[in-house]
Design an enzyme around this catalytic site. Structure first.
Site, PDB file in Angstrom:
ATOM      1  N   SER A  59      -0.734  -3.222   1.754  1.00 41.18           N
ATOM      2  CA  SER A  59       0.401  -2.089   2.193  1.00 41.18           C
ATOM      3  C   SER A  59       0.441  -1.226   2.844  1.00 41.18           C
ATOM      4  O   SER A  59       1.941  -0.610   3.204  1.00 41.18           O
ATOM      5  CB  SER A  59       1.016  -1.943   0.398  1.00 41.18           C
ATOM      6  N   HIS A 285       4.102   5.922  -1.299  1.00 40.13           N
ATOM      7  CA  HIS A 285       3.172   4.622  -0.062  1.00 40.13           C
ATOM      8  C   HIS A 285       3.768   5.370   0.753  1.00 40.13           C
ATOM      9  O   HIS A 285       4.272   5.994   0.604  1.00 40.13           O
ATOM     10  CB  HIS A 285       4.012   2.619  -0.179  1.00 40.13           C
TER      11      HIS A 285
END
Length: 303
Positions: A59, A285
């Protein structure tokens, strides 16, 4: 240019004992019979427009929530990731197989992302015609990163001041130690597999960014106070393992942590989202700025 060999033998220089000459000849012969060095990943110069580029990774390479989806359902791959940015900047032919949740096992084995269908092994995207490869993976092995920001955050609600998740003897710490210990070998095998499938490619191992503050805590990263030091050290050790594997294989390591220092989750100018993202991005993230920085690092390397 190589000169033609003389038709006249030069003979043995005057004053040189025969034993010395014989010793030199033996050394030359032995050198010629030694085993050749192990093959290493080639580092080609530059990047031509139209070069075939394959992006591998999890990711942190997929760029979740940073633009329109460009990958399979559940992979959270978007057009805002560094692979798409790099391909656009340098006019490369991109094949992006990055997928959220990917581990080193998914390089050679299929992966089934949440709510999606199985996707092929990422290394299947490589071929002898591949010119450039980026790979950013390893933190998900054993679900270490995901548990750090889920299970460990949950444990903090019961012990804010201690180290309920990372103290000696805890299940999470034992798992994390196992996974970090295995990572150099796993990445080394992955890079060898890349070399076999794409022998002419220039390969970049992309490290993880600076996620956690050097000191202090913050609400956007609700770990227990005592778990912060281990979390910081864990990411450093993962990056060290990736760097060591890249060096051993002859690939180029891209030090994202150094380039993002001072922009962790708790900083005044974060490039990584916390528990509640302040802009487009998935919690814990990268934001768009971090992916831009990685793109620039890769452009510099390729130029």
């Amino acid at each position: 240019m190589r000169r033609a060999a003389s038709s006249t033998s030069p003979g043995i220089p005057l004053g040189v004992p025969p034993a010395v000459v014989l010793s030199g000849l033996l050394a030359i012969l032995l050198t010629g019979c030694s085993d050749p060095p192990a093959p290493r990943i080639e580092r080609n110069e530059g990047a031509r427009a139209g070069s075939a580029y394959v992006a591998l990774g999890d990711s942190y390479a997929a760029g979740p929530r940073l633009g329109p989806s460009t990958g399979p359902v559940g992979c959270e791959q978007t057009s805002g990731n560094y692979a798409h940015r790099l391909a656009e900047r340098l006019d490369l032919e991109l094949t992006d197989v990055t997928c959220g949740g990917a581990t080193t096992e998914h390089l050679t084995g299929s992966q089934t992302p949440p709510n999606g269908a199985p996707v092929p092994p990422q290394l299947d995207a490589l071929s002898a015609d591949t010119d450039i490869v980026t790979i950013g993976i390893g933190g998900n092995d054993g679900k270490v990163f995901s548990e750090l920001v889920t299970a460990c955050v949950g444990a903090a609600t019961k012990d804010r001041a201690g180290a309920p998740c990372t103290a000696e003897g805890t299940a999470f710490r034992a798992k994390a130690e196992r996974q970090v210990g295995r990572l150099p070998t796993r990445m080394g095998e992955a890079l060898e597999a890349i070399r076999e499938r794409a022998p002419e490619a220039t390969v970049f191992v992309v490290g993880y960014p600076h996620l956690f503050p050097e000191e202090g805590t913050c609400e956007l990263l609700p770990l227990a106070r005592g778990d912060y030091p281990y979390a910081r050290d864990l990411v450093d050790r993962v990056n060290d393992a990736l760097s060591a594997a890249a060096d051993q294989a002859g690939a180029t390591y891209v030090d994202v942590a150094a380039a993002t220092d001072g922009h962790d989750i708790c900083s005044t100018d974060p490039w990584i989202a916390g528990l509640v993202p302040a802009e487009a991005g998935l919690e814990y993230h990268p934001y768009a700025k971090e992916q831009e920085v990685v793109t620039e690092l890769l452009v510099d390397e390729l130029r």
